[in-house]
Design an enzyme around this catalytic site. Structure first.
Site, mmCIF file in Angstrom:
data_model
loop_
_atom_site.group_PDB
_atom_site.id
_atom_site.type_symbol
_atom_site.label_atom_id
_atom_site.label_comp_id
_atom_site.label_asym_id
_atom_site.label_seq_id
_atom_site.Cartn_x
_atom_site.Cartn_y
_atom_site.Cartn_z
ATOM 1 N N HIS A 114 0.445 -50.879 -2.641
ATOM 2 C CA HIS A 114 -0.069 -50.312 -1.382
ATOM 3 C C HIS A 114 1.124 -49.740 -0.616
ATOM 4 O O HIS A 114 1.723 -48.765 -1.036
ATOM 5 C CB HIS A 114 -0.803 -51.437 -0.639
ATOM 6 C CG HIS A 114 -1.615 -51.012 0.550
ATOM 7 N ND1 HIS A 114 -1.875 -49.713 0.863
ATOM 8 C CD2 HIS A 114 -2.239 -51.759 1.522
ATOM 9 C CE1 HIS A 114 -2.623 -49.661 1.970
ATOM 10 N NE2 HIS A 114 -2.847 -50.894 2.383
ATOM 11 N N HIS B 176 -3.834 -42.708 -7.475
ATOM 12 C CA HIS B 176 -4.426 -43.241 -6.256
ATOM 13 C C HIS B 176 -5.811 -43.761 -6.566
ATOM 14 O O HIS B 176 -6.526 -43.166 -7.371
ATOM 15 C CB HIS B 176 -4.504 -42.154 -5.167
ATOM 16 C CG HIS B 176 -4.660 -42.721 -3.803
ATOM 17 N ND1 HIS B 176 -5.883 -43.106 -3.306
ATOM 18 C CD2 HIS B 176 -3.743 -43.007 -2.842
ATOM 19 C CE1 HIS B 176 -5.697 -43.602 -2.090
ATOM 20 N NE2 HIS B 176 -4.421 -43.552 -1.785
ATOM 21 N N ASP C 264 3.283 -41.372 -1.065
ATOM 22 C CA ASP C 264 4.451 -42.249 -1.040
ATOM 23 C C ASP C 264 5.587 -41.747 -1.907
ATOM 24 O O ASP C 264 6.744 -42.101 -1.688
ATOM 25 C CB ASP C 264 4.046 -43.667 -1.456
ATOM 26 C CG ASP C 264 3.172 -44.279 -0.390
ATOM 27 O OD1 ASP C 264 3.571 -44.223 0.769
ATOM 28 O OD2 ASP C 264 2.075 -44.752 -0.708
HETATM 29 N N1 CMC Z 1 1.594 -44.496 -14.176
HETATM 30 C C1 CMC Z 1 1.078 -44.468 -15.432
HETATM 31 N N2 CMC Z 1 -0.213 -44.623 -15.698
HETATM 32 C C2 CMC Z 1 -1.043 -44.837 -14.656
HETATM 33 C C3 CMC Z 1 -0.576 -44.863 -13.339
HETATM 34 C C4 CMC Z 1 0.796 -44.682 -13.106
HETATM 35 N N3 CMC Z 1 1.295 -44.699 -11.874
HETATM 36 N N4 CMC Z 1 -1.612 -45.093 -12.488
HETATM 37 C C5 CMC Z 1 -2.690 -45.193 -13.255
HETATM 38 N N5 CMC Z 1 -2.352 -45.033 -14.572
HETATM 39 C C6 CMC Z 1 -3.268 -45.010 -15.711
HETATM 40 C C7 CMC Z 1 -3.759 -46.393 -16.066
HETATM 41 O O1 CMC Z 1 -2.920 -47.012 -17.012
HETATM 42 C C8 CMC Z 1 -5.142 -46.083 -16.604
HETATM 43 O O2 CMC Z 1 -4.979 -45.560 -17.898
HETATM 44 P P1 CMC Z 1 -6.128 -45.814 -19.059
HETATM 45 O O3 CMC Z 1 -7.355 -45.128 -18.527
HETATM 46 O O4 CMC Z 1 -5.566 -45.208 -20.279
HETATM 47 O O5 CMC Z 1 -6.283 -47.326 -19.136
HETATM 48 C C9 CMC Z 1 -5.623 -44.940 -15.728
HETATM 49 O O6 CMC Z 1 -4.425 -44.270 -15.294
HETATM 50 C C10 CMC Z 1 -6.438 -45.373 -14.514
HETATM 51 O O7 CMC Z 1 -5.693 -46.346 -13.788
HETATM 52 P P2 CMC Z 1 -6.319 -47.498 -12.891
HETATM 53 O O8 CMC Z 1 -5.345 -48.647 -12.858
HETATM 54 O O9 CMC Z 1 -7.715 -47.768 -13.328
HETATM 55 O O10 CMC Z 1 -6.362 -46.805 -11.481
HETATM 56 P P3 CMC Z 1 -6.582 -47.546 -10.089
HETATM 57 O O11 CMC Z 1 -7.387 -46.623 -9.273
HETATM 58 O O12 CMC Z 1 -7.079 -48.930 -10.277
HETATM 59 O O13 CMC Z 1 -5.078 -47.671 -9.536
HETATM 60 C C11 CMC Z 1 -3.098 -47.269 -8.324
HETATM 61 C C12 CMC Z 1 -4.566 -46.892 -8.520
HETATM 62 C C13 CMC Z 1 -2.562 -46.514 -7.101
HETATM 63 C C14 CMC Z 1 -2.952 -48.785 -8.024
HETATM 64 C C15 CMC Z 1 -2.308 -46.913 -9.612
HETATM 65 O O14 CMC Z 1 -2.428 -45.527 -9.857
HETATM 66 C C16 CMC Z 1 -0.837 -47.307 -9.517
HETATM 67 O O15 CMC Z 1 -0.497 -48.453 -9.853
HETATM 68 N N6 CMC Z 1 0.052 -46.359 -9.068
HETATM 69 C C17 CMC Z 1 1.451 -46.676 -8.889
HETATM 70 C C18 CMC Z 1 1.686 -47.371 -7.570
HETATM 71 C C19 CMC Z 1 1.524 -46.444 -6.383
HETATM 72 O O16 CMC Z 1 2.062 -45.356 -6.338
HETATM 73 N N7 CMC Z 1 0.770 -46.927 -5.377
HETATM 74 C C20 CMC Z 1 0.566 -46.214 -4.114
HETATM 75 C C21 CMC Z 1 -0.809 -45.729 -3.972
HETATM 76 S S1 CMC Z 1 -1.031 -44.690 -2.544
HETATM 77 C C22 CMC Z 1 -0.639 -45.731 -1.245
HETATM 78 C C23 CMC Z 1 -1.748 -45.978 -0.312
HETATM 79 O O17 CMC Z 1 -2.590 -45.101 -0.021
HETATM 80 O O18 CMC Z 1 -1.747 -47.110 0.184
#
Ligand code: CMC
Length: 425
Positions: A265, A307, A364
């Site tokens: 986050h 995101h 971010d």
């Molecule tokens: N790097 C590599 N692969 C990724 C990433 C990433 N940063 N984010 C998602 N994926 C892949 C994930 O492995 C999955 O692949 P597959 O479909 O093959 O299993 C797919 O993309 C979907 O991911 P998810 O985990 O289901 O997506 P989510 O919506 O649950 O997670 C997230 C969103 C923001 C937690 C995640 O993208 C992440 O961990 N990003 C890095 C941390 C980050 O930058 N966070 C800040 C978010 S914005 C801040 C805010 O608004 O508060």
């Protein structure tokens, strides 16, 4: 005309679910009668398809990349507004008239100082405490200083607490920074704008004259507007959940700060810089980093990408990307690290893995780089996010207390533990 949707269980029980519709966004099935009628709960870990409340503050369409504060597109606010005007908009629902703006600015300025004992309180933290640890503790501790406005059922008390929080946040944030660096705590200067004052609190020393840097002020004002609210994210939902029990505003906001701290986050921009530093130190190429992020056997993810809600480009990222590029051209700064960031941005945007999953650089990714370019220490990044988001949190907290449908937040669960069994005697 309101519609319903029928839900039936395999056992033959059913429930008519009223369909609710907001101003924008998808219809919602109102499942409140489901357990009573059909004896079932809904299961939605991460609440990805659950609307936890009705809210008139912020609207996001993640597929279209739309973000509106009280109906106004973020792009227009970023171009024409300033942070305190956005605070007024979020808190009261409307942009202020010039008179309302002057009055609001004045009220905020009246509250910028903190009780002298809060300065002592912050001084009591260990010299190497993380500023977020100090912030979460100090904001929670505000409830021990401002007893005169803690009646959550009194709208005037709620408003004064909200104004105090917005006004005092830059002062407290800067003290958390200054304590961790052994620097003196400056008093606020109410001749300056909100953001100018923050830069003074952070960077001025009593022995020197201080002139706010207009480039830094412009960049921070933008970052603060873009982070001011983001509807029911983890920290805002935490504030609502904590507040739903009747907890005081300072305790509720402290809970939000704790939630924001995590790297998924608000900790993301700090995580971005740690990642870029680690790449630089290790000598790994960007292609190798990207390959690791794509490798399903490697838990590594690219920080600052993807995101939960925006499955299109984050509209805040689009606005801040431009500012980031301009700033890097202007300021120079840590050029090798900024070059790495640009290469990472360009290569991921062209990479099929990221395109197919619609993983774009998020706000971010760019805010971390901008804050680094402005010489703001990394440990302060999440603190600054908390400072910007305080208005969003407190606006949601106030809205929750005005909501006649408001109830204590109390999710259910699917119990997967041991079945009932007897204690061995
Ligand atoms: N790097 C590599 N692969 C990724 C990433 C990433 N940063 N984010 C998602 N994926 C892949 C994930 O492995 C999955 O692949 P597959 O479909 O093959 O299993 C797919 O993309 C979907 O991911 P998810 O985990 O289901 O997506 P989510 O919506 O649950 O997670 C997230 C969103 C923001 C937690 C995640 O993208 C992440 O961990 N990003 C890095 C941390 C980050 O930058 N966070 C800040 C978010 S914005 C801040 C805010 O608004 O508060």
């Amino acid at each position: 005309m309101s519609s319903t949707s029928k839900f039936s269980t395999p056992g033959g029980k059913s429930s008519e679910l009223p369909m609710l519709k907001g101003t924008h966004g998808p219809e919602c099935a109102d499942v409140r009668g489901l357990y009573k009628d059909a004896g079932v709960f809904t299961y939605d870990p991460g609440y990805a398809t659950t609307a936890s409340c009705k809210s008139a503050i912020t609207f996001i369409d993640g597929d279209e990349g739309i973000l509106l504060y009280r109906g106004y597109p973020i792009e227009q606010l970023a171009e024409h507004s300033d942070y305190l005007e956005v605070c007024h908009l979020l808190m009261y629902g409307e942009l202020p008239t010039p008179e309302e703006s002057a009055k609001f600015n004045n009220i905020i300025k009246q509250h910028t100082m903190v009780h002298e004992n809060i300065r002592d309180f912050i001084s009591g933290f260990r010299y190497d405490a993380h500023p977020m640890a100090m912030l979460v503790g100090t904001v929670g501790a505000l409830s021990s200083f401002y007893h005169d406005s803690l009646d959550i059922n009194n709208p005037k008390h709620r408003e004064i607490s909200a104004q105090r929080l917005i006004a005092k946040m830059p002062t407290i944030a800067s003290y958390c920074h200054n304590h961790s660096r052994g620097l003196p705590f400056m008093y606020p200067d109410n001749t300056l704008s909100y953001v100018e004052n923050f830069t003074r609190l952070m960077f001025a020393v009593p022995a020197e004259q201080f002139e706010p840097n207009p480039v830094a002020v412009k960049a921070l004002e933008l970052i603060m507007i873009l982070h001011a609210d983001h509807e029911q994210n983890a920290s805002t939902s935490t504030v609502r959940l904590a507040g739903s029990s009747g907890a005081n505003p300072f305790a509720s906001i402290a809970a939000g700060i704790a939630s924001l701290w995590g790297p998924a986050h608000g900790g993301a921009n700090e995580a971005v810089m740690n990642m870029l530093d680690a790449i630089q130190d290790s000598g790994e190429t960007i292609d190798q980093t990207i390959a690791r992020a794509k490798d399903k056997n490697d838990p590594f993810r690219l920080m600052g990408f993807g995101h939960r809600v925006y499955k299109n480009f984050d509209p805040r990222a689009k606005i801040i990307q431009q500012m980031c590029h301009e700033l890097l051209d202007d300021l120079g700064g840590d050029q090798p690290m900024f070059d790495l960031a640009r290469e990472l941005e360009q290569k991921t945007l062209a990479d099929d893995y990221f395109k197919e999953r619609r993983l774009y650089p998020n706000v971010d990714f760019y805010s971390g780089i901008i804050l680094r370019a402005l010489d703001i220490p990394m440990s302060m990044f999440t603190v600054m996010f908390a400072m910007s988001r305080t208005v969003g949190w407190i606006s949601h907290w106030m809205e929750m207390h005005e909501d006649p449908e408001g109830r204590i937040g109390r999710p259910r669960q699917i119990y997967t533990g041991a079945a009932r069994r007897d204690y061995p005697v």
